[in-house]
Design a protein around this motif. Structure first.
Motif, short mmCIF file in Angstrom:
data_model
loop_
_atom_site.label_atom_id
_atom_site.label_comp_id
_atom_site.label_asym_id
_atom_site.label_seq_id
_atom_site.Cartn_x
_atom_site.Cartn_y
_atom_site.Cartn_z
N GLY A 184 -13.83 6.79 2.30
CA GLY A 184 -13.48 8.11 1.78
C GLY A 184 -12.05 8.55 2.07
N PRO A 185 -11.60 8.46 3.33
CA PRO A 185 -10.22 8.90 3.61
C PRO A 185 -9.17 8.11 2.84
CG PRO A 185 -11.48 8.67 5.65
CD PRO A 185 -12.32 8.08 4.56
N LEU A 186 -9.43 6.83 2.59
CA LEU A 186 -8.47 6.01 1.85
C LEU A 186 -8.47 6.35 0.37
CD1 LEU A 186 -9.12 2.58 3.58
CD2 LEU A 186 -6.96 3.83 3.61
N LEU A 187 -9.63 6.68 -0.18
CA LEU A 187 -9.72 6.97 -1.61
C LEU A 187 -8.98 8.25 -1.98
CD1 LEU A 187 -13.48 6.08 -2.27
CD2 LEU A 187 -11.47 4.64 -2.56
N SER A 188 -8.81 9.15 -1.02
CA SER A 188 -8.12 10.41 -1.32
C SER A 188 -6.62 10.32 -1.09
CB SER A 188 -8.71 11.54 -0.47
OG SER A 188 -8.52 11.29 0.91
N ARG A 189 -6.13 9.21 -0.58
CA ARG A 189 -4.70 9.04 -0.35
C ARG A 189 -3.98 8.71 -1.65
NH1 ARG A 189 -2.13 7.91 4.65
NH2 ARG A 189 -3.49 8.24 6.45
N ARG A 190 -2.75 9.18 -1.76
CA ARG A 190 -1.94 8.90 -2.95
C ARG A 190 -1.18 7.60 -2.74
NH1 ARG A 190 -5.04 10.87 -5.66
NH2 ARG A 190 -3.68 10.20 -7.37
N LEU A 191 -1.92 6.50 -2.68
CA LEU A 191 -1.31 5.19 -2.51
C LEU A 191 -0.85 4.66 -3.87
CD1 LEU A 191 -4.05 3.74 -0.11
CD2 LEU A 191 -1.79 4.61 0.52
N LYS A 192 -0.15 3.54 -3.85
CA LYS A 192 0.30 2.97 -5.11
C LYS A 192 -0.90 2.58 -5.97
CE LYS A 192 4.82 1.32 -3.59
NZ LYS A 192 5.72 0.15 -3.45
N ARG A 193 -0.69 2.59 -7.27
CA ARG A 193 -1.80 2.43 -8.21
C ARG A 193 -2.57 1.14 -8.01
NH1 ARG A 193 -2.14 6.16 -12.23
NH2 ARG A 193 -0.36 7.59 -12.41
N ASN A 194 -1.87 0.03 -7.80
CA ASN A 194 -2.56 -1.24 -7.62
C ASN A 194 -3.48 -1.21 -6.40
OD1 ASN A 194 -1.34 -2.29 -9.86
ND2 ASN A 194 0.16 -3.52 -8.73
N PRO A 203 -13.92 -12.04 2.16
CA PRO A 203 -13.06 -12.53 3.25
C PRO A 203 -11.57 -12.53 2.91
CG PRO A 203 -15.01 -13.90 3.08
CD PRO A 203 -15.03 -12.98 1.89
N SER A 204 -11.23 -12.38 1.65
CA SER A 204 -9.82 -12.32 1.25
C SER A 204 -9.29 -10.90 1.18
CB SER A 204 -9.63 -12.98 -0.13
OG SER A 204 -9.93 -14.36 -0.08
N LEU A 205 -10.15 -9.91 1.48
CA LEU A 205 -9.76 -8.51 1.26
C LEU A 205 -8.52 -8.10 2.05
CD1 LEU A 205 -13.13 -6.56 1.04
CD2 LEU A 205 -11.31 -6.61 -0.65
N SER A 206 -8.44 -8.48 3.32
CA SER A 206 -7.29 -8.06 4.11
C SER A 206 -5.98 -8.51 3.47
CB SER A 206 -7.39 -8.61 5.53
OG SER A 206 -8.24 -7.82 6.32
N ARG A 207 -5.93 -9.77 3.06
CA ARG A 207 -4.71 -10.28 2.43
C ARG A 207 -4.45 -9.59 1.09
NH1 ARG A 207 -2.17 -15.84 3.76
NH2 ARG A 207 -2.66 -16.00 5.98
N LEU A 208 -5.52 -9.36 0.33
CA LEU A 208 -5.34 -8.71 -0.97
C LEU A 208 -4.82 -7.28 -0.80
CD1 LEU A 208 -8.58 -9.97 -2.76
CD2 LEU A 208 -6.22 -10.70 -3.21
N PHE A 209 -5.37 -6.56 0.14
CA PHE A 209 -4.89 -5.20 0.40
C PHE A 209 -3.44 -5.22 0.90
CE2 PHE A 209 -9.47 -3.76 1.20
CZ PHE A 209 -9.55 -3.13 -0.03
#
Length: 500
Positions: A319-329, A437-443
């Protein structure tokens, strides 16, 4: 969602108003708030009498409505009045809240007394811990949302409590509570006050807590299972804080990272750090017990109970991450992750039911303290620093190209059990297909720049979460491993709390 129905009121009543005869019907209300009621086939005086009765919540007409014993036109009238927002709930809920508050206070006192017994045996050993915990609960928290500068209880400024896992755990749960459920902080203060009273000692800065029942009405707003979970978790970490088991088992020299780096560089550094830590930690109590299991024992069932509790709240972490104005990708990838994780608790719950557990009992069971910490710490990291979350998530999703013989053994064991195989296999296949298992690198590939301070905090967060994960598994082994008949965690009759 279902449609709202007037039968959902507990003690309904028409908003008090004046009733007067109109040209064609009745007028209720005064001035600009007046509403004309028109009707056919019913005498005006009869309608006026019903309207008058509807203003009294104790009127028999509400009872007859609930029983379906009134003429159809009366129900139609009340539905229309409700559509005009003229029906109100007159039950303030104060009786229910007072009863819940009394139960909450009794639960706080029970946990406080249990903790006081432990502390009282070795008060001298616990005095410094109690002082630190009291300070944590009462400290000014205006800067709690600021960018973290150092990992809690990790530097020399923490004195004898540097590297104390239990106090780090309390720090994260306190941060979670202050942001999401401040009533929990008050409940913890009550527990601590009870401990001080029972052992006859308190820090110089502590004051007597004779909180009236009124203050506990806010605590009563918490779900009872959540309140019990956080009280037992608090007592557990206070209990182990001065013991050897309360100290950190992992450490890392992060001070050498003084220059910024890319997100992918941070991912590689975290992978090396965690692999080295895993090698140093070696096997653990859960792994040894699990590999010896060849039947569906309480140890196996307990694993799926605790996994259910994690997955049941896991989407909250994002939830906290979804509300952040991060880059679109990056935002798009986070929303995709949310969609991929949503509903996974159904797999775990279905497995529990297939293994012979009662669904309602599983839902009502109290997560182990380390399970609660696991969820809360991830949520706090997601709120504080995205790179810390992205770096740490490899702990729960798995390191790339690394396999766990223990989990494979348990999964195979459960898959062969009656009715459970298809459920477990489907869950495992889903995770494999999603490449988690690739999520950390992808993020982190979408994070071009990570400051030196962010690197240090992120790496220490990942290491801390690795230890939380390992300790959580060991707590499953400790609590469920010696059971011959499954017993859930908690304080209700037929259950027991985790104890050292």
């Amino acid at each position: 969602m279902e449609r709202w129905d007037i039968d959902r009121y507990r003690r309904p009543a028409l908003v008090p108003c004046e009733v007067s005869a109109g040209i064609e019907g009745l007028t209720i209300g005064v001035g600009d708030d007046a509403i004309d009621l028109s009707f056919e086939g019913v005498a005006r005086d009869e309608v006026a009498e019903v309207v008058t009765q509807l203003m009294r919540p104790a009127s028999d007409i509400w009872v007859r409505l609930g029983e379906g014993a009134c003429p159809a036109w009366i129900r139609t009238l009340t539905v229309q009045l409700d559509a005009l927002s003229l029906i109100e709930e007159t039950d303030s809920g104060i009786d229910s809240i007072t009863s819940d508050a009394q139960r909450a206070m009794a639960l706080c006192d029970e946990v406080g007394q249990r903790l006081a017994v432990v502390v009282g045996r070795r008060l001298a050993m616990y005095q410094d811990v109690l002082s630190v915990v009291h300070q944590m609960l009462t400290a000014d928290t205006h800067d709690r949302d600021a960018m973290p500068s150092a990992f809690p209880f990790s530097d020399e400024g923490s004195g004898k409590f540097a590297g104390n896992f239990a106090l780090q755990s309390l720090h994260f749960q306190l941060a979670y509570a202050r942001h999401n459920a401040p009533e929990i902080v008050f409940a913890w203060q009550r527990v601590l006050a009870d401990v001080f009273q029972h052992v006859g000692w308190h820090p110089a800065t502590a004051v007597s807590d004779d909180a009236p029942l009124e203050r506990f009405r806010s605590v009563a707003s918490l779900d009872p299972v959540d309140l019990e979970m956080y009280l037992l978790s608090f007592a557990h970490f206070v209990e182990i804080a001065p013991l050897r088991v309360g100290r950190r088992m992992t450490s890392a020299d992060t001070e050498r990272f003084t220059e910024p780096c890319s997100g992918l560089a941070l991912a590689a550094r975290a992978e090396r750090l965690l692999l080295n830590a895993l090698e140093q930690l070696g096997s653990n109590a859960y792994a040894a017990a699990a590999l010896e299991s060849h039947d569906i024992t309480p140890l196996v069932k307990g694993l799926y109970i605790e996994q259910y509790h994690v997955t049941d709240r896991f989407v909250e972490i994002l939830g906290p991450l979804l509300s952040r104005r991060l880059k679109r990708n990056l935002r798009a990838r986070l929303f995709q992750y949310f969609q991929e994780e949503y509903g996974h608790e159904a797999f775990e719950l279905a497995t529990c039911v297939a293994l012979g557990m009662n669904e309602a009992e599983v839902r009502a069971s109290v997560p182990l303290p380390l399970t609660a910490l696991y969820i809360d710490a991830y949520t706090v990291l997601a709120h504080r620093l995205p790179t810390a979350f992205f770096t740490s998530i490899m702990v729960t999703e798995g390191l790339r190209d690394q396999h766990s013989p223990v989990h494979e053994h348990i999964a195979a064991l459960v898959e062969s059990a009656l009715h459970a195989g298809d459920i477990v296999a489907k869950h495992g296949e889903t995770n494999d297909e999603l490449n988690h298992p690739s999520l950390s690198r992808l993020f982190l590939a979408d994070v071009p720049h990570v400051s030196a301070a962010e690197q240090r905090y992120s790496l220490e967060s990942a290491l801390f979460m690795l230890e939380v994960n390992m300790r959580q598994l060991e707590s499953v082994a400790f609590f469920y491993g010696e059971q011959t008949r499954l017993q859930f965690h908690g304080l209700r009759e037929g259950r027991r709390p985790l104890e050292i």
